[in-house]
Write an enzyme that holds these catalytic residues in place. Structure first.
Site, PDB file in Angstrom:
ATOM      1  N   TYR A 155      42.543 -59.036 112.139  1.00  0.00           N
ATOM      2  CA  TYR A 155      41.296 -58.685 111.451  1.00  0.00           C
ATOM      3  C   TYR A 155      40.987 -57.195 111.627  1.00  0.00           C
ATOM      4  CZ  TYR A 155      36.465 -59.267 109.816  1.00  0.00           C
ATOM      5  OH  TYR A 155      35.283 -59.176 109.117  1.00  0.00           O
ATOM      6  N   SER A 158      43.323 -55.122 109.538  1.00  0.00           N
ATOM      7  CA  SER A 158      43.004 -55.212 108.111  1.00  0.00           C
ATOM      8  C   SER A 158      41.804 -54.347 107.762  1.00  0.00           C
ATOM      9  CB  SER A 158      42.754 -56.669 107.707  1.00  0.00           C
ATOM     10  OG  SER A 158      41.521 -57.160 108.209  1.00  0.00           O
TER      11      SER A 158
END
Length: 247
Positions: A155, A158
């Site tokens: 996460y 990203s």
């Protein structure tokens, strides 16, 4: 302000849903997509009936380029050229890096980063031809994109990519009058944080200067500002909205 076409990804829940309702209530033409039909979609659509002539919605897996292109073309065919893009679609698949399945890494990167790229690319192509000073991209990131978080290697990576994408696109698209910024929320009280147990929630609140989790509307107010002409000289920024969690 003249009504604009605002396209929002991940528009059925959380920050995306709040953005859909807020932009529609302002009188903008709104298109939004979601990965799959759900009770959330079934509940949201009737709330938007008063704007039915100005709203378009449909299923789209943002990690699949062809689906993004199909939805984008349908949205523009229905509501006209996109003036504002808000990329809110995102998923989490948390675990320590040593235990993280490859498919969880790839799934988060493909949805959160590649999905943002797919729609940004489509919007850029549409907006560059017009050179309209009211065009803007607002990419939804996270504070972990700059600061990291244990158990969120995928996460964090990203969202770090989203931050870099926003800054790069601001340089590429600025000469065409397209502004590009990212918003980086902290702990926001949405579906992503409902899994917190009481102890985790309390600990999170104590780490925030304002001693509360943010609301989706707190983030949407910033999105609306960055998408507006009032932010006409702001581009290439990653703006945190975290209640003073990270300073």
């Amino acid at each position: 302000m003249t009504a604009r076409h605002v396209l929002i990804t991940g528009g059925s829940r959380g920050i995306g849903r709040a953005a859909v309702e807020s932009f529609a209530a302002r009188g903008d033409r709104v298109s939004f997509c979601y990965r799959q039909a759900s009770n959330a979609v079934d509940e949201l659509v009737p709330r938007l009936q008063q704007y039915d002539q100005n709203v378009f919605h449909g299923r789209c897996d943002v990690s699949v380029a062809s689906e993004c292109q199909t939805f984008f073309r349908q949205a523009e065919s229905t509501l006209g050229p996109v003036d504002v893009l808000v990329t809110s679609a995102g998923i989490v698949r948390d675990s320590p890096i040593a235990l993280m399945p490859v498919e969880d890494w790839e799934g988060v990167i493909q949805t959160n980063l590649s999905g943002t790229f797919h729609f940004s690319r489509l919007a850029a192509f549409s907006m560059m031809k017009r050179r309209d000073t009211s065009t803007a991209l607002v990419l939804v990131s996270s504070i972990v994109g700059s600061h990291g978080n244990r158990g969120q290697a995928n996460y964090s990576a990203s969202k770090g990519g989203v931050n870099a994408l926003a800054r790069t696109l601001s340089k590429e698209l600025g000469p065409y009058n397209v502004r590009v910024n990212a918003v980086a929320p902290g702990f926001i009280d949405t579906e992503m944080t409902t899994e917190f147990d009481e102890a985790t929630r309390q600990k999170a609140q104590e780490s925030i200067s304002l001693r509360r989790l943010g609301t989706a509307q707190d983030v949407v107010r910033l999105i609306e500002f960055l998408a507006s002409d009032e932010a006409s000289y702001i581009t290439g920024q990653v703006v945190q909205v975290d209640g003073g969690l990270v300073m």
